[in-house]
Design a protein around this motif. Structure first.
Motif, PDB file in Angstrom:
ATOM      1  N   GLU A 163       0.818  -1.216   0.000  1.00  0.00           N
ATOM      2  CA  GLU A 163       0.000   0.000   0.000  1.00  0.00           C
ATOM      3  C   GLU A 163       0.853   1.267   0.000  1.00  0.00           C
ATOM      4  OE1 GLU A 163      -2.505  -0.314   3.398  1.00  0.00           O
ATOM      5  OE2 GLU A 163      -3.827  -1.814   2.490  1.00  0.00           O
ATOM      6  N   ARG A 164       1.780   1.348   0.956  1.00  0.00           N
ATOM      7  CA  ARG A 164       2.637   2.538   1.040  1.00  0.00           C
ATOM      8  C   ARG A 164       4.120   2.191   1.035  1.00  0.00           C
ATOM      9  NH1 ARG A 164       0.175   7.419   1.997  1.00  0.00           N
ATOM     10  NH2 ARG A 164      -2.084   7.259   2.231  1.00  0.00           N
ATOM     11  N   ARG A 247       5.995   2.104   8.884  1.00  0.00           N
ATOM     12  CA  ARG A 247       4.784   2.862   8.550  1.00  0.00           C
ATOM     13  C   ARG A 247       3.945   3.098   9.789  1.00  0.00           C
ATOM     14  NH1 ARG A 247      -0.239   0.822   4.648  1.00  0.00           N
ATOM     15  NH2 ARG A 247      -1.663   2.553   5.166  1.00  0.00           N
ATOM     16  N   ASP A 250      -0.651   6.956   7.598  1.00  0.00           N
ATOM     17  CA  ASP A 250      -0.356   7.358   6.225  1.00  0.00           C
ATOM     18  C   ASP A 250       1.069   7.865   6.064  1.00  0.00           C
ATOM     19  OD1 ASP A 250      -2.923   6.716   5.559  1.00  0.00           O
ATOM     20  OD2 ASP A 250      -3.695   8.763   5.642  1.00  0.00           O
ATOM     21  N   THR A 251       1.890   7.711   7.084  1.00  0.00           N
ATOM     22  CA  THR A 251       3.262   8.206   7.039  1.00  0.00           C
ATOM     23  C   THR A 251       4.253   7.055   7.037  1.00  0.00           C
ATOM     24  OG1 THR A 251       2.662  10.232   8.232  1.00  0.00           O
ATOM     25  CG2 THR A 251       4.999   9.632   8.193  1.00  0.00           C
ATOM     26  N   SER A 265       4.964   9.889   2.126  1.00  0.00           N
ATOM     27  CA  SER A 265       3.679   9.192   2.065  1.00  0.00           C
ATOM     28  C   SER A 265       3.845   7.781   1.521  1.00  0.00           C
ATOM     29  CB  SER A 265       2.693   9.975   1.184  1.00  0.00           C
ATOM     30  OG  SER A 265       3.176  10.075  -0.153  1.00  0.00           O
ATOM     31  N   HIS A 266       4.901   7.571   0.702  1.00  0.00           N
ATOM     32  CA  HIS A 266       5.136   6.264   0.087  1.00  0.00           C
ATOM     33  C   HIS A 266       6.636   6.010  -0.041  1.00  0.00           C
ATOM     34  CE1 HIS A 266       1.049   7.258  -1.226  1.00  0.00           C
ATOM     35  NE2 HIS A 266       0.840   5.965  -1.408  1.00  0.00           N
TER      36      HIS A 266
END
Length: 463
Positions: A163-164, A247, A250-251, A265-266
């Protein structure tokens, strides 16, 4: 009729299948992912499709210099170009699937039987395929080709979540543009993705454990690329080794060994590859593996087990689709008694699809500097090329290496737009042992980027 069984459907697998079928063998391919393998489904084709979009963004960004401007519906000058990453990735996956379908259609046309399943050796002349429903099929073989490829390397301290925190195979599921992206690893894969996402307007930080981007490439080329990336806004952290990637919501936090932390973010992990050779019954059947599981092969793709060949990334030889395909062809030419020339890595051309691109063939500057080969060198900037000026190209060069005395071209580097196309005349010169004078004597179009290749060759002329 000889029966060839191929384990793996990537370039090494499907190209060998075509050759074997052409030479009259019965061919069965055991494949798990679909014809084309990772090169078509998750690596080369998808990444270069993404890069094609990023190249368009680069051209749009530089359009004003050529007198082209963009206006909105109110007649006002447009200030930004929007990227729809969901649409880009949908196109990427569609093209990859279409290419796989085309490959399968050609294989079936040639009479190749495709078995969906995971293959393993059960002796030097037998393959057992585990099918999707769990059942097994035993296939007798006169020869076996292992072409199972490789997968992205990960670390316990940097585990992808899809996801990230992503491997390069997972980026095509992104629907939203990352606010800030960290790419860990400055080899070819890391540099290509960092360059592509930068061109798409994303804030990119590149973490490099070495003193320069692309440490395995020509040093002059690497310096040009790094200067361009920094000028376009990339944050390049040189000599910075990743400790961990974690992670929280969202960070994503990339922690470096010196204690610094980079938040984004990714994150894309580009940490190299590991061969897909475990649980294939290789070593139990006399196939020697080395260097972390890569299959040991000679220049005609033979393994240490009689009748067993290997091709592609699982061999660790040059991890290029073109090399995998040639290894596969050579294996079948050798086994089926056709004329065969052993693999010569000094004739392999390769390209890094960054902006600008970096293409190379033959002997390198590093080899010349180390005294491995005596060669004369000429480096010609593209900035003086008339076509380059018309297109607003300032960065890049042509570099040629030739032997003193004979003048035979033994290597070259091209840095610039479409370098992957421009390297071909140099590749021909290296492959056919042409002299710099012969290369210079062939007509080029004026104005053209290829004119710089002829000009560099002319500068190598010795009375």
């Amino acid at each position: 009729m000889s029966h060839v069984v191929i384990i793996g459907g990537g370039p090494g697998g499907y190209e060998s299948a075509h050759v074997a079928a052409q030479l009259g063998a019965e061919v069965t391919m055991v494949d798990t992912d679909g014809p084309g393998g990772s090169a078509v489904l998750t690596d080369c084709v998808p990444s270069k499709t993404l890069i094609a979009t990023s190249e368009l963004m680069t051209e749009v960004r530089d359009a004003a210099e050529l007198g082209v401007s963009f206006e909105d519906s109110e007649g006002e000058t447009a200030t930004s170009v929007k990227v729809d990453l969901a649409r880009i990735n949908a196109r990427v996956k569609r093209l990859a699937a279409d290419q796989s379908t085309d490959i399968e259609r050609r294989l079936v046309r040639d009479g190749v039987r495709i078995v969906r399943g995971r293959g393993r050796l059960d002796g030097p002349d037998r393959v057992v395929a585990t099918l999707p429903d769990g059942s097994e099929e035993t296939i007798e073989a006169g020869a076996i080709l292992v072409a199972t490829g490789a997968a992205p390397r990960t670390l316990p301290s940097a585990q992808p979540d899809g996801e990230r925190i992503l491997t390069w195979e997972q980026v095509y599921d992104l629907d939203e543009v990352p606010e800030k992206l960290v790419v860990v690893g400055s080899g070819v894969t890391g540099a290509e993705f960092a360059s592509a996402y930068l061109a798409l307007g994303i804030d990119v930080t590149l973490v490099s454990s070495r003193d320069r981007v692309l440490p395995g490439e020509d040093a002059d080329a690497s310096l040009v690329l790094e200067e361009v990336l920094k000028r376009r806004g990339m944050n390049v952290l040189s000599e910075s080794r990743m400790e961990s990637v974690t992670r929280s919501g969202d960070t994503v936090t990339v922690t470096l060994t010196d204690g610094r932390a980079v938040e984004a973010s990714h994150c894309i992990l580009a940490l190299g590859s590991i061969p897909n050779t475990s649980d294939l019954g290789l070593e139990e059947n006399g196939v020697i593996c080395k260097d972390g599981g890569f299959v040991n092969v000679d220049r005609v793709s033979r393994t240490s087990a009689r009748g067993v060949y290997a091709a592609g990334d699982c061999t660790g030889v040059l991890m290029l689709a073109s090399v995998a395909a040639m290894q596969g062809r050579i294996a079948m030419w050798h086994y089926l008694g056709d004329a065969v020339t052993p693999l010569d890595l000094k004739k392999v051309s390769s390209n890094v699809f960054t902006a600008p691109e970096i293409a190379t063939v033959g002997w390198s500057q590093q080899a010349v500097d180390a005294g491995e080969i005596d060669a004369q060198v000429v480096m010609l900037p593209l900035s003086g090329n008339a076509r380059a000026k018309m297109q607003g190209v300032r960065d890049g060069f042509v570099k040629l290496f030739c032997r003193p005395g004979t003048g035979i071209v033994v290597g070259g580097v091209v840095v610039g737009p479409r370098a992957s196309e421009l390297i071909h005349p140099v590749s021909l010169a290296v492959a056919e042992s042409l002299t710099a004078d012969q290369l210079a004597g062939a007509f080029t179009v004026y104005p053209s980027m290829s004119g710089s290749i002829a000009e560099a060759a002319r500068r190598l002329h010795r009375v």
